[in-house]
Motif scaffolding. Structure first.
Motif, mmCIF file in Angstrom:
data_model
loop_
_atom_site.group_PDB
_atom_site.id
_atom_site.type_symbol
_atom_site.label_atom_id
_atom_site.label_comp_id
_atom_site.label_asym_id
_atom_site.label_seq_id
_atom_site.Cartn_x
_atom_site.Cartn_y
_atom_site.Cartn_z
ATOM 1 N N GLU A 52 0.828 -1.201 0.000
ATOM 2 C CA GLU A 52 0.000 0.000 0.000
ATOM 3 C C GLU A 52 0.867 1.257 0.000
ATOM 4 O O GLU A 52 0.473 2.282 -0.535
ATOM 5 C CB GLU A 52 -0.928 0.000 1.215
ATOM 6 N N LYS A 53 2.033 1.163 0.599
ATOM 7 C CA LYS A 53 2.981 2.276 0.621
ATOM 8 C C LYS A 53 4.365 1.736 0.302
ATOM 9 O O LYS A 53 4.628 0.532 0.431
ATOM 10 C CB LYS A 53 2.956 2.990 1.962
ATOM 11 N N ASP A 56 6.299 -0.770 2.537
ATOM 12 C CA ASP A 56 5.817 -2.157 2.697
ATOM 13 C C ASP A 56 6.734 -3.148 1.997
ATOM 14 O O ASP A 56 6.695 -4.354 2.289
ATOM 15 C CB ASP A 56 4.393 -2.306 2.154
#
Length: 460
Positions: A52-53, A56
């Protein structure tokens, strides 16, 4: 290992894509422990993190290895983080976090770097040459022995050579040389933030310190901000330049800064010094500062003993330099030479269409004094400052700055329509992107072009 498997089938026309699931990738994950970096992309392969970012997906150097290197023109890395890369004291220019000789990196993070030795100047957290880095965050880069770093051109955080850095942030870099270094006619720094970095502890005579950016040989910065950086000396006698931003244009190859914000940076000396020092911007060679706000910067510790050339906001040391349509306000120089708190002009350079206002400082043991312009040889025209500067079109009236609104001017400012429109075109814009020329002929002093507030007329 996956890169090796894809190398044979990947082509420029049909590049391969390697998706990385969220997780931590180390030497045990198949890294090239015997090579220059753990992960080398030397074919048309796209590395894409699936988290998600960016953080990660961690490429972890474990404080032992350089991490990621791209060498193919069609290689890329996207949406991942380089964690704990190690500065390994190589003998050639190398990005020990991410090294891009060709290709592109977007939406990535480089963080928690371990620098092996401060004496080596050839390795940087991010090195980019003939390539693009966009939406990159460089942070938490710590030089444990920054008292011996010998050159600002080390660019401990970021080193750009004929490269583009766009929409990126460099913060939390602590070193003994420049946080960001850019050189080459093709180097562009666009819409970037350089903030909260520290350059300290220079002990080598003749060297420069710069917590913001050091640009030379044609490099250009636009629409960017250099904010809240700190540069200090490490003691002893120094021949050192301290500044948030250094522009150098040797041999007629100018560095340029246009539409930028240089605010709230601090520089300071703790001992005698014999060369140049600036709190905001130092300009040397055929360099240009244009459409830029320089405000709230501070230079401290200036002593009359063994005094060099100093400036609180802007220091210009060569005849080929120019400052155009800038607002330079509320800069401070404490100690000796408070008259140089705003702009110090030491050569036959040029200043035009500027607002230089409310700069000053406190002499040692004295009271605050005004110090907007110290000029020995430059041409100053169409500029608002106090006292009145000698030159065509200059004024000494209150510019009516809106300090709490980014130093915009009020509609009643005497700087509106008071500038020299020579040399501007319909395509030129101010710090906010508004047209410089209004009605085809008039121009304002300062970094902003005053815009009449709009209104809406609704007919029923």
């Amino acid at each position: 290992a996956a890169v090796t498997a894809l190398r044979a089938s990947a082509t420029a026309e049909n590049p391969a894509v390697l998706y990385l699931r969220p997780g931590v990738y180390t030497a045990a994950s198949g890294g090239l422990t015997g090579a220059s970096h753990l992960f080398i992309v030397d074919a048309p392969i796209h590395l894409v993190g699936l988290g998600e970012k960016p953080t990660d997906v961690l490429l972890d150097g474990e404080g032992t290895y350089r991490v990621l290197k791209l060498t193919d023109p069609n290689a890329s890395a996207e949406h991942l983080a380089v964690y704990r890369p190690k500065h390994c004291s190589g003998s050639v220019l190398t990005g020990y976090g991410i090294h891009i000789e060709n290709g592109a990196v977007t939406d990535c993070v480089i963080t928690n770097a371990a620098i092996a030795t401060a004496a080596n100047t050839t390795e940087q957290a991010l090195f980019v040459s003939n390539a693009l880095a966009a939406a990159v965050l460089v942070t938490d880069i710590r030089d444990p022995n920054d008292d011996t770093s010998p050159s600002p051109r080390a660019g401990r955080g970021v080193y750009l050579w004929d490269a583009v850095l766009r929409d990126s942030t460099v913060t939390g870099v602590k070193t003994g040389c420049a946080t960001l270094y850019g050189r080459g006619d093709s180097t562009r720094i666009e819409r970037c933030l350089i903030a909260g970095n520290v350059c300290r502890g220079l002990s080598n005579s003749g060297q420069d310190g710069c917590a913001g950016a050091y640009l030379e040989y044609g490099a250009k910065m636009t629409d960017s901000s250099i904010i809240n950086n700190s540069t200090t000396s490490g003691g002893g006698d120094h021949n050192t330049t301290y500044s948030a931003l250094v522009l150098y244009g040797p041999n007629g190859n100018p560095a340029t800064v246009d539409r930028c914000i240089i605010t709230n940076n601090a520089s300071g000396f703790v001992a005698n010094h014999t060369s140049a020092g600036a709190g905001g911007v130092l300009i040397s060679g055929s360099a240009t500062l244009r459409n830029t706000l320089v405000a709230g910067n501070r230079l401290t510790g200036v002593k009359s003993t063994n005094l060099g050339i100093v400036g609180g906001g802007v220091l210009v040391t060569t005849a080929a330099a120019s400052v155009e349509n800038c607002t330079i306000a509320d800069n401070v120089l404490d100690g000796a030479c408070c008259e140089s708190a705003g702009v110090h002009l030491t050569a036959a350079s040029s200043v035009v269409n500027c607002i230089i206002w409310n700069n000053g400082g406190t002499p040692t043991g004295g009271e605050w004094m005004l110090g907007n312009v110290s000029n020995t040889a430059a041409t100053v025209t169409y500029t608002c400052t106090m006292p009145l500067a000698e030159g065509a079109g200059n004024i000494a009236a209150d510019p009516k700055l809106k300090v709490n609104k980014g130093y915009l001017v009020k509609s009643s400012s005497p700087c509106v329509n008071a500038g020299d429109p020579t040399g501007w075109t319909a395509d030129d814009v101010d710090l906010l992107g508004n047209p410089r020329l209004r009605k085809g002929t008039t121009i304002d002093m300062g970094c902003y072009s005053y815009s009449v507030p709009g209104f809406m007329l609704m007919l029923k």
